[in-house]
Every structure is written in structure tokens, then in C-alpha cells.
Design a protein around this motif. Structure first.
Motif, PDB file in Angstrom:
ATOM      1  N   UNK A 120      -6.461  -7.770  -4.597  1.00  0.00           N
ATOM      2  CA  UNK A 120      -6.591  -7.455  -3.181  1.00  0.00           C
ATOM      3  C   UNK A 120      -5.825  -6.214  -2.795  1.00  0.00           C
ATOM      4  N   UNK A 121      -4.654  -6.009  -3.424  1.00  0.00           N
ATOM      5  CA  UNK A 121      -3.839  -4.839  -3.110  1.00  0.00           C
ATOM      6  C   UNK A 121      -4.541  -3.554  -3.518  1.00  0.00           C
ATOM      7  N   UNK A 122      -5.213  -3.566  -4.666  1.00  0.00           N
ATOM      8  CA  UNK A 122      -5.941  -2.368  -5.092  1.00  0.00           C
ATOM      9  C   UNK A 122      -7.057  -2.043  -4.101  1.00  0.00           C
ATOM     10  N   UNK A 123      -7.795  -3.051  -3.695  1.00  0.00           N
ATOM     11  CA  UNK A 123      -8.885  -2.845  -2.721  1.00  0.00           C
ATOM     12  C   UNK A 123      -8.325  -2.302  -1.408  1.00  0.00           C
ATOM     13  N   UNK A 124      -7.262  -2.929  -0.907  1.00  0.00           N
ATOM     14  CA  UNK A 124      -6.698  -2.509   0.379  1.00  0.00           C
ATOM     15  C   UNK A 124      -6.038  -1.141   0.278  1.00  0.00           C
ATOM     16  N   UNK A 125      -5.429  -0.847  -0.880  1.00  0.00           N
ATOM     17  CA  UNK A 125      -4.819   0.462  -1.065  1.00  0.00           C
ATOM     18  C   UNK A 125      -5.844   1.580  -1.052  1.00  0.00           C
ATOM     19  N   UNK A 126      -6.959   1.354  -1.728  1.00  0.00           N
ATOM     20  CA  UNK A 126      -8.037   2.355  -1.730  1.00  0.00           C
ATOM     21  C   UNK A 126      -8.587   2.555  -0.320  1.00  0.00           C
ATOM     22  N   UNK A 127      -8.738   1.470   0.411  1.00  0.00           N
ATOM     23  CA  UNK A 127      -9.221   1.576   1.800  1.00  0.00           C
ATOM     24  C   UNK A 127      -8.227   2.346   2.664  1.00  0.00           C
ATOM     25  N   UNK A 128      -6.938   2.069   2.477  1.00  0.00           N
ATOM     26  CA  UNK A 128      -5.915   2.741   3.280  1.00  0.00           C
ATOM     27  C   UNK A 128      -5.957   4.244   3.067  1.00  0.00           C
TER      28      UNK A 128
END
Length: 233
Positions: A100-108
Motif C-alpha cells: 500500500x505504501x508503494x501505491x500511495x507513494x507513487x500517487x503522492x
């Protein structure tokens, strides 16, 4: 998990007033196969319960492929479930997952198109790529290093990564996922790959640390942590 995330937390201490302790509970896995990953994930509740005894301030589930191999969007299921395990033990602790952190980091970072390097065998790598695509990203290119033994993943030389990325098509990507695996070391190569490609570089360990710091309400500025940990996000 037990090397790069503590290294990033130590680096954060060099520029901030926070001081961290690091605690871990292990889910067993020797070979990175779908069967062993499923058994490993089933063990995650025990780990969350054990760590909640220490009343930690944040927990991180740091096996990206274990989450992604369980089906699309599983990080949205796993995190809340483990948080409930901790709450039932009297410890209301935020839980982040590396997936989830990778997904949210890319979105950020506003990334739309990415290139991905993963240590897994090709079928598992394709599963990870499919998971990332299902979250709305275009994966323009990827490399499966096809390392099945989990200890061999940890022993992979991170300085091999710049040349691996050099052989990939990164011209049209918004970010490079240098290690889609917390187990595969990559930190020493992050500044070099950012310099060579001119693109933001993120890893599973960097993204997990970023989301942990956010959960702790700590500034996300960590020397050596690449663009995501520049403090801008």
C-alpha cells in the motif's frame, strides 16, 4: 525490513529530533513462491499481536509480494485487519503495508507511468506488475531478476541495479521503482539511479518508511531516501 528501514530511521535522526526504536516479529518464508507467501501472510496476525504487546507507535507489514499475491487491492484488507488485531489487544496502532505504501507513494509524487525492478521469478513479478496496473498506473517496462531463494534476494548486490535500469526503457516514465521488494537492498543505488535517469526513484523500503513517518506525524525528510523522502511529500 530489518536493514534498510532502520537505516532510513537513523538517517532521519541525523536531521530531526526524533529517536526511534525498532521491533520486529517474523513471518517464516524460505522460498519466494505463491504457496509460501500465502502461508506467510496467514502468519501476519500472530506478528501483529506480538508487536502490539510492545505498544509500538506504528507497524509496518514489509513483504510487498505477499500482499500483492493475495489479489487486487489486498493491502486495503490486510492493513485494517491487522490494525483490528492490535486494537483487540488494547493497542490502537496504525498499520502500513509496503504494498500500500508503494501505491500511495507513487500517487503522492503524481506518477502515472513507472518502470519496475523486482527480484522475483517472472510469474510473481508479472503478478506484482498486474497489481500495480490495477491501481491505475502504467508499467512501461519491468525486470524480473528471478531470484527464488529469500536469502539470495537479501544478498543481491544493490550496485548491480544502476546497470539493470540502464538496460530498461525509462525515457517516458514518471518514476522508477528500483526495488519492488523490501528484502532486496537498493538504498546505496538510489542517488545514482536518480542522477543517471533524471527520474524520481522509489523503493518498497523507502515507501514503507515514508508512510510510517506520515503515520507518526513526523517530517518526511530523510537524507539518502530519494525524492519521496525529500520532505516534499
Amino acid at each position: 525490513m530489518e536493514t534498510e528501514i532502520p537505516a532510513l530511521l537513523r538517517a532521519r535522526e541525523s536531521v530531526g529530533e526524533e529517536r526511534f526504536t525498532f521491533h520486529s516479529s517474523r513471518m517464516r518464508m524460505k522460498h519466494v513462491t505463491k504457496e509460501e507467501l500465502a502461508a506467510m501472510d496467514a502468519d501476519s496476525d500472530r506478528c501483529a499481536l506480538e508487536l502490539s504487546d510492545a505498544r509500538v507507535d506504528v507497524m509496518g507489514y514489509a513483504c510487498l509480494v505477499a500482499i500483492m499475491s493475495m489479489g487486487h487491492g489486498y493491502h486495503c484488507v490486510s492493513g485494517p485487519r491487522l490494525q483490528q488485531v492490535a486494537a483487540d489487544n488494547g493497542a490502537s496502532t496504525p498499520v502500513v503495508t509496503s504494498a500500500g505504501a508503494l501505491i500511495e507513494g507513487l500517487r503522492a509524487m503524481g506518477a502515472k507511468r513507472v518502470a519496475v525492478v523486482a527480484p522475483y521469478m517472472k510469474p510473481l513479478t508479472e503478478m506484482v506488475v498486474d497489481y500495480i496496473r490495477h491501481e491505475g498506473f502504467e508499467v512501461s517496462d519491468y525486470r524480473a531478476l528471478e531470484i527464488q531463494d529469500n536469502l539470495a534476494v537479501a544478498a543481491h548486490d544493490p550496485m548491480n541495479l544502476p546497470d539493470i535500469v540502464a538496460g530498461m526503457n525509462t525515457d517516458n516514465v514518471d518514476a522508477v521503482v528500483l526495488s519492488a521488494c523490501v528484502q532486496m537492498p537498493s538504498l546505496p543505488a538510489v542517488p545514482m539511479v536518480e542522477a543517471r535517469t533524471g527520474k524520481p526513484v522509489v523503493t518498497a523500503a523507502i515507501a514503507t518508511t515514508w508512510q510510517m513517518l506520515k503515520a507518526l506525524d513526523v517530517e518526511t525528510r530523510v537524507p539518502g531516501g530519494g525524492t519521496l523522502l525529500s520532505g516534499a511529500y
